[in-house]
Design a protein around this motif. Structure first.
Motif, PDB file in Angstrom:
ATOM      1  N   TYR A 140       5.198  -5.823   0.311  1.00 12.56           N
ATOM      2  CA  TYR A 140       5.206  -7.262   0.548  1.00 12.56           C
ATOM      3  C   TYR A 140       6.467  -7.890  -0.038  1.00 12.56           C
ATOM      4  N   ASP A 141       6.967  -8.866   0.661  1.00 10.79           N
ATOM      5  CA  ASP A 141       8.151  -9.591   0.222  1.00 10.79           C
ATOM      6  C   ASP A 141       7.888 -10.270  -1.128  1.00 10.79           C
ATOM      7  N   LEU A 142       8.833 -10.166  -2.032  1.00 14.81           N
ATOM      8  CA  LEU A 142       8.668 -10.727  -3.370  1.00 14.81           C
ATOM      9  C   LEU A 142       8.375 -12.218  -3.327  1.00 14.81           C
ATOM     10  N   ASN A 143       9.114 -12.955  -2.514  1.00 16.58           N
ATOM     11  CA  ASN A 143       8.909 -14.404  -2.436  1.00 16.58           C
ATOM     12  C   ASN A 143       7.527 -14.746  -1.907  1.00 16.58           C
ATOM     13  N   SER A 144       6.997 -13.898  -1.023  1.00 16.16           N
ATOM     14  CA  SER A 144       5.650 -14.130  -0.493  1.00 16.16           C
ATOM     15  C   SER A 144       4.595 -13.893  -1.576  1.00 16.16           C
ATOM     16  N   ILE A 145       4.793 -12.853  -2.391  1.00 17.32           N
ATOM     17  CA  ILE A 145       3.860 -12.584  -3.491  1.00 17.32           C
ATOM     18  C   ILE A 145       3.878 -13.740  -4.484  1.00 17.32           C
ATOM     19  N   GLN A 178       0.789  -1.224   0.000  1.00 18.98           N
ATOM     20  CA  GLN A 178       0.000   0.000   0.000  1.00 18.98           C
ATOM     21  C   GLN A 178       0.829   1.286   0.000  1.00 18.98           C
ATOM     22  N   VAL A 179       2.163   1.170  -0.074  1.00 20.37           N
ATOM     23  CA  VAL A 179       2.975   2.384  -0.099  1.00 20.37           C
ATOM     24  C   VAL A 179       2.666   3.183  -1.360  1.00 20.37           C
ATOM     25  N   CYS A 180       2.533   4.502  -1.203  1.00 21.76           N
ATOM     26  CA  CYS A 180       2.115   5.354  -2.321  1.00 21.76           C
ATOM     27  C   CYS A 180       2.737   6.738  -2.152  1.00 21.76           C
ATOM     28  N   ASN A 181       3.038   7.400  -3.261  1.00 23.41           N
ATOM     29  CA  ASN A 181       3.549   8.770  -3.216  1.00 23.41           C
ATOM     30  C   ASN A 181       2.429   9.780  -3.013  1.00 23.41           C
ATOM     31  N   TYR A 182       1.179   9.340  -3.162  1.00 26.16           N
ATOM     32  CA  TYR A 182       0.028  10.195  -2.881  1.00 26.16           C
ATOM     33  C   TYR A 182      -0.484   9.906  -1.461  1.00 26.16           C
ATOM     34  N   TRP A 216     -17.204  -2.914  -6.782  1.00 22.94           N
ATOM     35  CA  TRP A 216     -15.947  -3.588  -6.455  1.00 22.94           C
ATOM     36  C   TRP A 216     -16.144  -4.961  -5.829  1.00 22.94           C
ATOM     37  N   CYS A 217     -17.375  -5.464  -5.812  1.00 23.34           N
ATOM     38  CA  CYS A 217     -17.639  -6.693  -5.066  1.00 23.34           C
ATOM     39  C   CYS A 217     -17.025  -7.933  -5.698  1.00 23.34           C
ATOM     40  N   MET A 218     -16.552  -7.826  -6.934  1.00 21.34           N
ATOM     41  CA  MET A 218     -15.895  -8.961  -7.574  1.00 21.34           C
ATOM     42  C   MET A 218     -14.491  -8.592  -8.052  1.00 21.34           C
ATOM     43  N   CYS A 219     -13.882  -7.626  -7.381  1.00 20.83           N
ATOM     44  CA  CYS A 219     -12.500  -7.223  -7.694  1.00 20.83           C
ATOM     45  C   CYS A 219     -11.550  -8.070  -6.854  1.00 20.83           C
ATOM     46  N   TYR A 220     -11.548  -9.362  -7.101  1.00 15.72           N
ATOM     47  CA  TYR A 220     -10.797 -10.302  -6.269  1.00 15.72           C
ATOM     48  C   TYR A 220      -9.320  -9.930  -6.242  1.00 15.72           C
ATOM     49  N   THR A 221      -8.771  -9.832  -5.029  1.00 18.16           N
ATOM     50  CA  THR A 221      -7.414  -9.361  -4.844  1.00 18.16           C
ATOM     51  C   THR A 221      -6.599 -10.341  -4.020  1.00 18.16           C
ATOM     52  N   VAL A 222      -5.415 -10.680  -4.531  1.00 18.49           N
ATOM     53  CA  VAL A 222      -4.463 -11.535  -3.821  1.00 18.49           C
ATOM     54  C   VAL A 222      -3.478 -10.618  -3.114  1.00 18.49           C
ATOM     55  N   GLU A 223      -3.446 -10.717  -1.794  1.00 16.88           N
ATOM     56  CA  GLU A 223      -2.588  -9.807  -1.030  1.00 16.88           C
ATOM     57  C   GLU A 223      -2.296 -10.392   0.344  1.00 16.88           C
ATOM     58  N   ASN A 224      -1.000 -10.453   0.669  1.00 17.23           N
ATOM     59  CA  ASN A 224      -0.564 -10.811   2.018  1.00 17.23           C
ATOM     60  C   ASN A 224      -1.120 -12.156   2.485  1.00 17.23           C
TER      61      ASN A 224
END
Length: 245
Positions: free
Chosen positions: A30-35, A7-11, A170-178
């Protein structure tokens, strides 16, 4: 399907739907290997993904983006229609990333913020290198955001959560994270930012035992998450995009 790199962002957008300015340390990068591990668990269940989103925060701030993209191309290009990278257009991709993006499978989605300062410079470089991009006017297509509530928002007890979710953009914007799959990009950072309780059954845990039936059920049947009680969905008022804190 989206892959979150952090979630790091310049904004520092006051009304960020993902609440990125309030993200906890563990959610920033997030760690690259974890992603990679998360992708290797979930992506083999799909025969075809028309559009794979890479998102943040701001993906072009992710220092190992080149390695991530190379891994995706090498292992999953055959099942992908396109790879879309969502950016605010203010960060110039480094040379390694620019070289990778010249492949026709990539499409850079630049948010159409009216006060952006560096976007034209970035667009010029993309055009010079024949990298596809398009300007994004957000979910409503009107250049404005829908206010989804701040980090302290809780829906009133009388609200029909099911109807809200079924009508949510956004109810079907499936996101893989952490280590998780959530039904939208906000739902995973919400766990720590909004201190959610009793949330675990809302997500597909990529560290648990999975099979085709479990995965298929999660993607086929929409139901409210605990995070939905702390979000207005896309029912909120239309507001100016990217007002800074």
């Amino acid at each position: 399907q989206s892959i979150g790199v952090g979630q790091v962002c310049n904004y520092k957008c006051r009304d960020c739907v993902n609440m990125a300015p309030y993200a906890k340390k563990d959610n920033l990068r997030y760690d690259l290997n974890s992603i990679i591990r998360d992708m290797d668990v979930i992506l083999p269940y799909f025969q075809k993904i028309e559009k794979l989103h890479i998102q943040g925060g701001e993906p072009f701030l992710y220092s190992e983006l080149d390695k991530l993209l190379q891994y995706i191309e090498y292992n999953y290009k055959s099942i992908l229609g396109s790879i879309q990278i969502a950016t605010n257009g203010e960060i110039m991709p480094n040379d390694k990333v620019l070289k990778i993006l010249s492949d026709d499978i990539y499409d850079i989605r630049i948010s159409n913020y009216k006060n952006a300062r560096n976007v034209q410079k970035v667009k010029n470089v993309l055009e010079q290198k024949n990298i596809k991009y398009h300007m994004y006017d957000f979910a409503n297509g009107k250049g404005s955001w829908n206010y989804s509530g701040d980090k302290d928002y809780i829906a009133p007890e009388s609200e029909d959560i099911y109807s809200k979710v079924l009508n949510c953009n956004w109810c079907m914007c499936y996101t893989v994270e952490n280590g998780l799959v959530g039904r939208c990009a906000r739902s995973i950072p919400a766990i720590t930012i909004q201190n959610l309780e009793n949330y675990k059954d809302d997500y597909l845990n990529l560290n648990s035992e999975l099979n085709a039936r479990i995965v298929g059920k999660y993607f086929m049947f929409i139901k409210p998450m605990t995070a939905c009680k702390h979000c207005m969905g896309s029912d909120g008022d239309s507001i100016e995009a990217a007002i800074q804190i």
